[in-house]
Design a protein around this motif. Structure first.
Motif, PDB file in Angstrom:
ATOM      1  N   GLN A  88       0.835  -1.213   0.000  1.00 41.07           N
ATOM      2  CA  GLN A  88       0.000   0.000   0.000  1.00 41.07           C
ATOM      3  C   GLN A  88       0.865   1.257   0.000  1.00 41.07           C
ATOM      4  OE1 GLN A  88      -2.767   0.039   3.275  1.00 41.07           O
ATOM      5  NE2 GLN A  88      -4.132  -1.437   2.306  1.00 41.07           N
ATOM      6  N   LEU A  89       1.891   1.262   0.819  1.00 45.26           N
ATOM      7  CA  LEU A  89       2.774   2.426   0.891  1.00 45.26           C
ATOM      8  C   LEU A  89       3.481   2.669  -0.443  1.00 45.26           C
ATOM      9  CD1 LEU A  89       4.300   1.799   4.414  1.00 45.26           C
ATOM     10  CD2 LEU A  89       2.741   3.659   3.791  1.00 45.26           C
ATOM     11  N   ALA A  90       3.978   1.608  -1.045  1.00 53.25           N
ATOM     12  CA  ALA A  90       4.685   1.740  -2.320  1.00 53.25           C
ATOM     13  C   ALA A  90       3.772   2.295  -3.404  1.00 53.25           C
ATOM     14  CB  ALA A  90       5.265   0.393  -2.744  1.00 53.25           C
ATOM     15  N   GLY A  91       2.493   1.992  -3.327  1.00 56.40           N
ATOM     16  CA  GLY A  91       1.547   2.452  -4.326  1.00 56.40           C
ATOM     17  C   GLY A  91       1.078   3.881  -4.145  1.00 56.40           C
TER      18      GLY A  91
ATOM     19  N   ASN B 191       1.630  -0.760  12.891  1.00 54.47           N
ATOM     20  CA  ASN B 191       1.825  -0.083  11.616  1.00 54.47           C
ATOM     21  C   ASN B 191       2.953   0.949  11.655  1.00 54.47           C
ATOM     22  OD1 ASN B 191      -0.272   1.435  13.220  1.00 54.47           O
ATOM     23  ND2 ASN B 191       0.034   2.896  11.558  1.00 54.47           N
ATOM     24  N   ALA B 192       3.159   1.605  12.784  1.00 54.31           N
ATOM     25  CA  ALA B 192       4.213   2.617  12.865  1.00 54.31           C
ATOM     26  C   ALA B 192       5.594   1.988  12.676  1.00 54.31           C
ATOM     27  CB  ALA B 192       4.144   3.364  14.191  1.00 54.31           C
ATOM     28  N   ILE B 193       5.794   0.807  13.211  1.00 55.47           N
ATOM     29  CA  ILE B 193       7.066   0.087  13.050  1.00 55.47           C
ATOM     30  C   ILE B 193       7.307  -0.211  11.572  1.00 55.47           C
ATOM     31  CG2 ILE B 193       8.276  -2.076  13.564  1.00 55.47           C
ATOM     32  CD1 ILE B 193       8.157  -0.256  15.985  1.00 55.47           C
ATOM     33  N   VAL B 194       6.289  -0.689  10.892  1.00 59.45           N
ATOM     34  CA  VAL B 194       6.418  -1.013   9.466  1.00 59.45           C
ATOM     35  C   VAL B 194       6.677   0.258   8.667  1.00 59.45           C
ATOM     36  CG1 VAL B 194       5.258  -2.001   7.449  1.00 59.45           C
ATOM     37  CG2 VAL B 194       4.958  -3.051   9.702  1.00 59.45           C
ATOM     38  N   LEU B 195       5.965   1.321   8.969  1.00 59.80           N
ATOM     39  CA  LEU B 195       6.163   2.587   8.268  1.00 59.80           C
ATOM     40  C   LEU B 195       7.574   3.120   8.511  1.00 59.80           C
ATOM     41  CD1 LEU B 195       5.164   4.943   6.552  1.00 59.80           C
ATOM     42  CD2 LEU B 195       4.109   5.900   8.635  1.00 59.80           C
TER      43      LEU B 195
END
Length: 131
Positions: A70-73, A103-107
């Motif tokens: 999702q972030l990459a898109g 989610n903050a860790i992944v971001l």
């Protein structure tokens, strides 16, 4: 530098820019108490993905994979976070109880990798005498 911190933890002088990266406003928090720089709802995982993680925390690796996709898109959702992370301190705020799988860790991982990929700014190459 990028840090991740629960919204319920006290504000610290060295937090730098404080950005809430949850789609929903955290329960029991007054807006003034958080001392936010910004609230980036769109940088948070979709509601569907957030619910999947909440219902099945054991599938965190799958959540990470889908959230990163999702972030990459949608770089327009997170690009504004790169400058404060590169130039000072960026604190990503989250409400989840789990401080290791959220989610903050992944971001933060995603942003760190993006900063590494882009590398430090370089000066233009000098072509003096080659013309």
């Amino acid at each position: 530098m990028i840090r991740c911190k629960r919204v319920y933890d006290p504000v610290a002088a060295d937090d730098g820019q404080r950005v809430l990266v949850d789609r929903l406003w955290p329960r029991g928090c007054r807006k003034e108490a958080l001392e936010l720089t910004a609230w980036l709802r769109d940088a948070a995982p979709s509601s569907e993905l957030r619910q999947q993680l909440h219902q099945h925390p054991e599938n965190f690796d799958e959540f990470r994979r889908l959230y990163r996709r999702q972030l990459a898109g949608h770089p327009e959702y997170w690009q504004a976070l790169l400058a404060p992370a590169r130039d000072g301190c960026l604190t990503l705020l989250f409400a989840a109880r789990d401080q290791q799988q959220n989610n903050a860790i992944v971001l933060a991982e995603f942003l760190e990798e993006e900063l590494d990929r882009r590398g430090p700014p370089s000066s233009p190459v000098c072509y003096a005498g080659e013309l």
